[in-house]
Design an enzyme around this catalytic site. Structure first.
Site, PDB file in Angstrom:
ATOM      1  CE  LYS A 195      -3.755  -2.334   2.443  1.00  0.00           C
ATOM      2  NZ  LYS A 195      -4.525  -2.621   1.270  1.00  0.00           N
ATOM      3  CB  CYS A 196       4.269   1.717  -0.584  1.00  0.00           C
ATOM      4  SG  CYS A 196       5.648   2.872  -0.716  1.00  0.00           S
ATOM      5  N   GLY A 197       3.226   4.213  -2.302  1.00  0.00           N
ATOM      6  CA  GLY A 197       3.322   4.881  -3.592  1.00  0.00           C
ATOM      7  C   GLY A 197       4.322   4.205  -4.525  1.00  0.00           C
ATOM      8  CG  PHE A 198       8.185   4.092  -3.818  1.00  0.00           C
ATOM      9  CD1 PHE A 198       8.576   4.884  -4.883  1.00  0.00           C
ATOM     10  CD2 PHE A 198       8.330   4.595  -2.533  1.00  0.00           C
ATOM     11  CE1 PHE A 198       9.105   6.146  -4.684  1.00  0.00           C
ATOM     12  CE2 PHE A 198       8.853   5.861  -2.318  1.00  0.00           C
ATOM     13  CZ  PHE A 198       9.244   6.643  -3.391  1.00  0.00           C
ATOM     14  CB  THR A 199       2.810  -0.722  -4.241  1.00  0.00           C
ATOM     15  OG1 THR A 199       2.913  -0.495  -2.830  1.00  0.00           O
ATOM     16  CG2 THR A 199       2.295  -2.122  -4.482  1.00  0.00           C
TER      17      THR A 199
END
Length: 180
Positions: free
Chosen positions: A34-38
């Site tokens: 659930k990360c912007g980098f996912t």
């Protein structure tokens, strides 16, 4: 000492010595769903598909230490990665990657590939500002700063280079090719 001295639990609960990966070029990465980098999962999988027959392997270590962005249990993480990104490179059980409870492998990785900064990398100024405002303690040492920090390992188990979260997986391609 090299990475082959360590073992880790696969996402299915099986303990594995990293010696199993001896002779392969590795990317070791801490991940979160659930990360912007996912979306980096997609390019990591593309790199894996492109180079696995030449000796590249990717070891993903889910971690919930950064913004609680990996809240699920191991089975949920594995299902998410497979369904959303087609991930079929090895995933390991959730671990801590910084602090006193960090998996020893990640202490070793950060000791052998120190933090090189964020502000000189595309997108790095925003992450640096976020960390400075919300977690200034993250910026005072060589520890992992956020999800999707990637470590490139040569065929002998030596840490070659560290790529920060803001660096895209394909930014590693030239270095990967040099090791293969």
């Amino acid at each position: 000492m090299g990475i082959y001295e360590f073992s880790a639990e696969r996402i299915n609960g099986q303990e594995v010595s990293l010696e199993k990966y001896k002779g392969e070029v590795l990317i070791i990465v801490n991940t979160a769903s659930k990360c912007g980098f996912t979306p980096q999962y997609e390019d990591l999988q593309k790199l894996y598909d492109r180079y696995k027959d030449k000796g590249l392997n990717i070891l993903g270590f889910p971690c919930n230490q950064f913004g609680e962005q990996e809240p699920g249990q191991n089975q949920e993480v594995e299902t998410f990665c497979q369904l959303n990104y087609g991930v079929n490179f090895p995933l390991f059980s959730k671990v801590d990657v910084r602090g006193s409870q960090a998996h020893p492998l990640f202490h070793y990785l950060t000791m052998n590939a120190p933090f090189t900064g964020l502000v000189d990398k595309p997108g790095g100024r925003m992450l640096h500002a976020k960390l400075q405002a919300e977690h200034p303690e993250f910026l005072i040492d060589d520890s992992i700063k956020w999800n999707f920090t990637k470590f490139l390992i040569d065929r002998e188990g030596n840490v070659v280079k560290r790529f920060e979260s803001v660096e895209a997986p394909f930014d590693m391609e030239q270095d990967i090719e040099a090791l293969l």
